[in-house]
Design a protein around this motif. Structure first.
Motif, PDB file in Angstrom:
ATOM      1  N   ALA A  69       0.973  -1.329  -0.114  1.00 52.75           N
ATOM      2  CA  ALA A  69      -0.074   0.098   0.019  1.00 52.75           C
ATOM      3  C   ALA A  69       0.811   1.186   0.165  1.00 52.75           C
ATOM      4  O   ALA A  69       0.486   2.347  -0.857  1.00 52.75           O
ATOM      5  N   LEU A  70       1.796   1.415   0.778  1.00 51.24           N
ATOM      6  CA  LEU A  70       2.516   2.496   0.865  1.00 51.24           C
ATOM      7  C   LEU A  70       3.436   2.680  -0.246  1.00 51.24           C
ATOM      8  O   LEU A  70       3.617   3.783  -0.988  1.00 51.24           O
ATOM      9  N   PRO A  71       3.924   1.708  -0.987  1.00 52.59           N
ATOM     10  CA  PRO A  71       4.881   1.982  -2.146  1.00 52.59           C
ATOM     11  C   PRO A  71       3.919   2.376  -3.226  1.00 52.59           C
ATOM     12  O   PRO A  71       4.396   3.339  -4.068  1.00 52.59           O
ATOM     13  N   ALA A  72       2.804   1.812  -3.327  1.00 58.74           N
ATOM     14  CA  ALA A  72       1.638   2.335  -4.259  1.00 58.74           C
ATOM     15  C   ALA A  72       1.479   3.776  -4.207  1.00 58.74           C
ATOM     16  O   ALA A  72       1.344   4.494  -5.109  1.00 58.74           O
ATOM     17  N   MET A  73       1.226   4.176  -2.930  1.00 60.38           N
ATOM     18  CA  MET A  73       0.874   5.452  -2.689  1.00 60.38           C
ATOM     19  C   MET A  73       2.051   6.451  -3.068  1.00 60.38           C
ATOM     20  O   MET A  73       1.782   7.462  -3.808  1.00 60.38           O
ATOM     21  N   ALA A  74       3.238   6.049  -2.864  1.00 62.46           N
ATOM     22  CA  ALA A  74       4.449   6.838  -3.148  1.00 62.46           C
ATOM     23  C   ALA A  74       4.624   6.841  -4.485  1.00 62.46           C
ATOM     24  O   ALA A  74       5.015   8.243  -5.155  1.00 62.46           O
ATOM     25  N   GLU A  75       4.317   5.919  -5.185  1.00 62.33           N
ATOM     26  CA  GLU A  75       4.731   5.933  -6.884  1.00 62.33           C
ATOM     27  C   GLU A  75       3.339   6.776  -7.596  1.00 62.33           C
ATOM     28  O   GLU A  75       3.721   7.397  -8.556  1.00 62.33           O
ATOM     29  N   THR A  76       2.368   6.416  -6.784  1.00 60.09           N
ATOM     30  CA  THR A  76       1.280   7.328  -7.611  1.00 60.09           C
ATOM     31  C   THR A  76       1.563   8.871  -7.363  1.00 60.09           C
ATOM     32  O   THR A  76       1.061   9.712  -8.407  1.00 60.09           O
ATOM     33  N   THR A  77       1.936   9.074  -6.252  1.00 62.05           N
ATOM     34  CA  THR A  77       2.283  10.604  -5.931  1.00 62.05           C
ATOM     35  C   THR A  77       3.379  11.128  -6.940  1.00 62.05           C
ATOM     36  O   THR A  77       3.501  12.268  -7.516  1.00 62.05           O
ATOM     37  N   ARG A  78       4.319  10.331  -6.991  1.00 59.76           N
ATOM     38  CA  ARG A  78       5.443  10.589  -7.912  1.00 59.76           C
ATOM     39  C   ARG A  78       5.082  10.511  -9.343  1.00 59.76           C
ATOM     40  O   ARG A  78       5.554  11.801 -10.144  1.00 59.76           O
ATOM     41  N   SER A  79       4.301   9.910  -9.848  1.00 55.23           N
ATOM     42  CA  SER A  79       3.813   9.795 -11.243  1.00 55.23           C
ATOM     43  C   SER A  79       2.918  11.172 -11.685  1.00 55.23           C
ATOM     44  O   SER A  79       2.932  11.612 -12.639  1.00 55.23           O
ATOM     45  N   THR A  80       2.117  11.292 -10.536  1.00 51.53           N
ATOM     46  CA  THR A  80       1.325  12.468 -10.495  1.00 51.53           C
ATOM     47  C   THR A  80       1.787  13.660 -10.793  1.00 51.53           C
ATOM     48  O   THR A  80       1.384  14.547 -11.528  1.00 51.53           O
ATOM     49  N   SER A  81       2.727  14.053  -9.694  1.00 49.54           N
ATOM     50  CA  SER A  81       3.577  15.312  -9.905  1.00 49.54           C
ATOM     51  C   SER A  81       4.600  15.467 -10.772  1.00 49.54           C
ATOM     52  O   SER A  81       5.008  16.435 -10.896  1.00 49.54           O
ATOM     53  N   GLY A  82       5.056  14.381 -11.422  1.00 52.00           N
ATOM     54  CA  GLY A  82       6.076  14.478 -12.307  1.00 52.00           C
ATOM     55  C   GLY A  82       7.429  14.545 -11.548  1.00 52.00           C
ATOM     56  O   GLY A  82       8.562  14.999 -12.389  1.00 52.00           O
ATOM     57  N   LEU A  83       7.637  14.263 -10.200  1.00 47.22           N
ATOM     58  CA  LEU A  83       8.870  14.343  -9.720  1.00 47.22           C
ATOM     59  C   LEU A  83       9.527  13.103  -9.936  1.00 47.22           C
ATOM     60  O   LEU A  83       8.947  12.122 -10.649  1.00 47.22           O
ATOM     61  N   GLN A  84      10.921  13.095  -9.864  1.00 43.27           N
ATOM     62  CA  GLN A  84      11.904  11.933 -10.086  1.00 43.27           C
ATOM     63  C   GLN A  84      11.743  10.965  -8.915  1.00 43.27           C
ATOM     64  O   GLN A  84      11.871   9.583  -9.113  1.00 43.27           O
ATOM     65  N   PHE A  85      11.783  11.284  -7.784  1.00 43.94           N
ATOM     66  CA  PHE A  85      11.484  10.288  -6.696  1.00 43.94           C
ATOM     67  C   PHE A  85      10.722  10.691  -5.350  1.00 43.94           C
ATOM     68  O   PHE A  85      10.319  11.791  -5.257  1.00 43.94           O
ATOM     69  N   VAL A  86      10.050   9.480  -4.921  1.00 39.91           N
ATOM     70  CA  VAL A  86       9.369   9.880  -3.640  1.00 39.91           C
ATOM     71  C   VAL A  86       9.759   8.637  -2.879  1.00 39.91           C
ATOM     72  O   VAL A  86       9.934   7.697  -2.945  1.00 39.91           O
ATOM     73  N   VAL A  87      10.127   9.186  -1.233  1.00 38.83           N
ATOM     74  CA  VAL A  87      10.680   8.416  -0.536  1.00 38.83           C
ATOM     75  C   VAL A  87       9.757   8.403   0.883  1.00 38.83           C
ATOM     76  O   VAL A  87       9.220   9.695   1.366  1.00 38.83           O
ATOM     77  N   LEU A  88       9.462   7.315   1.612  1.00 37.07           N
ATOM     78  CA  LEU A  88       8.550   7.321   2.830  1.00 37.07           C
ATOM     79  C   LEU A  88       9.439   6.923   3.765  1.00 37.07           C
ATOM     80  O   LEU A  88      10.251   5.582   3.592  1.00 37.07           O
ATOM     81  N   ALA A  89       9.419   7.433   4.999  1.00 41.28           N
ATOM     82  CA  ALA A  89      10.599   6.902   6.006  1.00 41.28           C
ATOM     83  C   ALA A  89       9.962   6.889   7.491  1.00 41.28           C
ATOM     84  O   ALA A  89       8.848   7.765   7.588  1.00 41.28           O
ATOM     85  N   ASP A  90      10.164   6.199   8.159  1.00 44.88           N
ATOM     86  CA  ASP A  90       9.452   6.184   9.673  1.00 44.88           C
ATOM     87  C   ASP A  90      10.019   7.572  10.474  1.00 44.88           C
ATOM     88  O   ASP A  90      10.721   8.249  10.073  1.00 44.88           O
ATOM     89  N   ARG A  91       9.678   7.701  11.610  1.00 40.53           N
ATOM     90  CA  ARG A  91      10.034   8.931  12.417  1.00 40.53           C
ATOM     91  C   ARG A  91      11.466   9.113  12.661  1.00 40.53           C
ATOM     92  O   ARG A  91      11.637  10.164  13.013  1.00 40.53           O
ATOM     93  N   ASP A  92      12.090   7.878  12.693  1.00 40.17           N
ATOM     94  CA  ASP A  92      13.693   8.266  12.922  1.00 40.17           C
ATOM     95  C   ASP A  92      14.236   8.249  11.486  1.00 40.17           C
ATOM     96  O   ASP A  92      15.554   8.370  11.625  1.00 40.17           O
TER      97      ASP A  92
END
Length: 520
Positions: A69-92
Motif C-alpha cells: 500500500a505505501l509503495p503504491a501511494m508513493a509511486e502514485t504521487t511521484r507519477s502524478t506530480s512528475g517528480l523524480q522520486f518519492v521516499v517514505l520513512a519512519d519517524r527516525d
C-alpha cells in the motif's frame, strides 16, 4: 588589416564577451528558477502525500517490504506530480519505501533538514555524486505527533541541458548582435574614412611620422597659430629662435608673454614677403601664410629664419658699395679736373693752372690728412672719406674731431665698426637734411678695452616721445614706405654693440648725440 576589418573584429569580440555573460547569467537564472519552481512543487507533493489519512494510519507500524500500500501511494504521487522520486520513512528517518530500492533501510535525515522539528524543509543535497533538490515533510497523527517522513524531489538539470534550453534565444540574440555589429562597423568605418580622407590608421601614422620628421628636420622655424592666437604647432628651430618654452604648443601668445613684435609677426597680415624683426639680438625674417578651408578659418602658418649674420653682411656690403660708388664719382671728378687743367694749358693760362691745382690739392689733402692722421684702420678711414664726399655733395660739413684715435684692429672689429659708424652717419645726414649750415662731428676713441664712437649733429634732436623707441626695430621718424622699410639701422647698430658687450645711447645736446661702445 583595414579599418573596417579592425572594427568588425572588435565588435565580434565585444559580442562574444557579452554573449558569454548573457549565457552565464541565463544559466544562473535558470538554476534559480528551477530551485524556486521545482522546490515548491516537490514540497507541495510531499505535503499532499503526508496529509493522506491512509498514509497517516499505516506508516506508524510500517516496516520495509511489508505490504504494497505505501509503495503504491508513493509511486502514485511521484507519477502524478512528475517528480523524480518519492521516499517514505519512519519517524527516525529510516527509509520504508523509495523510488530507488537501494535506499530502503538507509536514513534520509540531513543536517540542514528541519523535519525532525515538525516543520517542512526544502533544500539541495548530494546523493551518490548527483546534485538533488528535495523536500521533506513530517507525517503527523491526529495528536500532532510525528509518525513518519515524506521526502520528494528530483535531480538538478545538467549544464548541457540548461544550454540546450536557452540555446534558441541565445542564437537569435547572437545573430541579431552580429548583424547590428557588422552594420555598425561598416558605417563607422565609412564615416571615419570620410573624415580621414580615405586613409587607413597605418597610413595616418606614417603621415604623422613623416610630418614630424619633416617638421623637425628643416633648418627654418615653422609655427602654426590658430585664429584665437593659440600655438598649434612649433618645431625646434621656432622654439629656439622665438625663445619659447618647450611646452608652448596649446598655449596662447598672451599666456606665453612673447615679445610684441613676435605677436605682430604671427598674427597680422603680411603684405610683402620677408618681413624682418629683431628678436632679442637676432634679426629674424618672417613669412606668414593664412590657412583657410571652405568651411572655416584655420589660422596661419609662419616660417622664419635667422638672418643676423646675413643682414650684417648686407649692411657691410652696402657700405662697401657706397664706398665704391664714391670712389667712382671721385674718378669722374678727377677726370673733370684733368680736362680743366688740359684746357687751361691749351689756353696758356699757366698761372690759373697753378692756382687751380693748388686749390684742388689743398681741399683733397686736407680731408685725407684729417682722416688718416687720426684713423689708422684702413677700412674705417676709407668709410669716413667716402662719407665725407657724400656729405660734401649734400652740402653737409663732416668733421673728424682732432682728439679721435683709432689703431689697426682685427677684421671682425673693422666690420662691426663699419656697420655702427655707417648707420650713425647716415641717420645724422638724414636728420639734418633741412638744417641751415648742417654739420656732423665724429669722435672715435680707442681705449685699452673698448672703442667709443660719438656722432653729433646740429639738427633738432630726438623728440621726447621717440627717445625710448628710437632703437626699436621697425620704428623710424622718416618715411617708412620706401623699399625694404626703415627702422633697422639703429636696431642693427645696437645689436652689433651688444654682441660685443657694449651699447648705444642717445642724448640731445644742441642736436642729437649718439654714443656707441664696443668691447675689444
Amino acid at each position: 588589416m583595414s579599418l573596417a576589418g579592425q572594427y568588425l573584429i572588435l565588435q565580434l569580440l565585444i559580442i562574444g564577451v557579452v554573449l558569454a555573460g548573457v549565457v552565464a547569467v541565463s544559466l544562473t537564472q535558470s538554476t534559480n528558477n528551477f530551485e524556486k519552481v521545482e522546490g515548491r512543487r516537490s514540497l507541495s507533493a510531499a505535503e499532499s502525500l503526508a496529509a493522506n489519512p491512509l498514509l497517516r494510519e499505516l506508516i506508524p507500524n510500517a516496516a520495509p517490504e511489508m505490504g504494497s500500500a505505501l509503495p503504491a501511494m508513493a509511486e502514485t504521487t511521484r507519477s502524478t506530480s512528475g517528480l523524480q522520486f518519492v521516499v517514505l520513512a519512519d519517524r527516525d528517518g529510516t527509509v520504508i519505501t523509495s523510488t530507488f530500492p537501494d535506499d530502503v533501510g538507509t536514513s534520509i535525515l540531513h543536517p540542514e533538514s528541519q523535519v525532525e522539528e515538525g516543520r517542512g524543509w526544502a533544500g539541495d543535497i548530494t546523493r551518490n555524486g548527483e546534485h538533488v533538490l528535495i523536500a521533506q515533510v513530517p507525517v503527523l497523527d491526529d495528536a500532532g505527533k510525528m509518525v513518519g517522513i515524506v521526502s520528494a524531489g528530483q535531480s538538478y538539470p545538467s549544464t548541457q541541458e540548461l544550454i540546450q534550453e536557452i540555446a534558441p534565444s541565445a542564437l537569435i540574440t547572437l545573430v541579431i548582435a552580429v548583424v547590428l555589429g557588422t552594420t555598425g562597423s561598416v558605417l563607422l568605418s565609412r564615416r571615419v574614412k570620410h573624415q580621414t580622407r580615405g586613409m587607413e590608421p597605418r597610413e595616418i601614422a606614417e603621415l604623422f611620422e613623416h610630418r614630424e620628421a619633416l617638421l623637425h628636420g628643416v633648418k627654418e622655424g615653422i609655427i602654426s597659430v590658430s585664429p584665437d592666437s593659440r600655438i598649434m604647432l612649433a618645431n625646434d628651430i621656432a622654439i629656439e629662435l622665438l625663445q619659447l618654452p618647450l611646452d608652448c604648443v596649446g598655449q596662447t601668445l598672451t599666456d606665453l608673454d612673447v615679445a610684441p613684435q613676435v605677436t605682430r609677426a604671427l598674427t597680422t597680415q603680411q603684405q610683402q614677403p620677408d618681413r624682418q624683426f629683431l628678436i632679442g639680438e637676432r634679426v629674424v625674417v618672417f613669412n606668414r601664410m593664412p590657412v583657410k578651408t571652405a568651411r572655416k578659418d584655420l589660422g596661419s602658418v609662419t616660417t622664419f629664419r635667422d638672418r643676423t649674420e646675413l643682414t650684417l653682411l648686407e649692411q657691410e656690403l652696402g657700405d662697401s658699395k657706397a664706398t665704391a660708388d664714391m670712389l667712382r664719382a671721385q674718378t669722374h671728378e678727377f677726370a673733370n679736373h684733368l680736362h680743366a687743367i688740359s684746357g687751361l694749358i691749351q689756353l696758356q693760362e699757366y698761372e690759373e693752372v697753378i692756382r687751380f691745382i693748388d686749390g684742388v690739392s689743398f681741399s683733397r689733402s686736407k680731408v685725407f690728412e684729417d682722416v688718416s692722421s687720426h684713423i689708422a684702420e684702413p677700412t674705417i678711414a676709407a668709410l669716413l672719406i667716402a662719407k665725407a664726399s657724400v656729405a660734401t655733395e649734400r652740402g653737409i660739413q663732416l668733421e673728424v674731431s682732432k682728439d679721435s684715435r683709432l689703431g689697426r684692429g682685427d677684421e671682425q672689429t673693422a666690420r662691426d665698426l663699419t656697420t655702427v659708424i655707417g648707420n650713425l652717419i647716415d641717420n645724422a645726414m638724414d636728420a639734418i637734411a633741412d638744417v641751415d649750415a648742417p654739420q656732423i662731428v665724429i669722435s672715435i676713441q680707442d681705449l685699452d678695452d673698448q672703442i667709443t664712437v660719438i656722432v653729433r649733429d646740429n639738427g633738432a634732436g630726438i623728440a621726447d616721445e621717440a627717445m625710448k623707441e628710437i632703437f626699436t626695430q621697425g620704428f623710424s621718424t622718416k618715411d617708412t614706405t620706401v623699399s625694404g622699410g626703415r627702422g633697422f639701422g639703429l636696431a642693427l647698430s645696437r645689436l652689433v654693440c651688444r654682441r660685443r658687450n657694449g651699447d648705444i645711447t642717445v642724448a640731445n645736446d644742441h642736436g642729437a648725440q649718439f654714443t656707441a661702445t664696443l668691447r675689444k
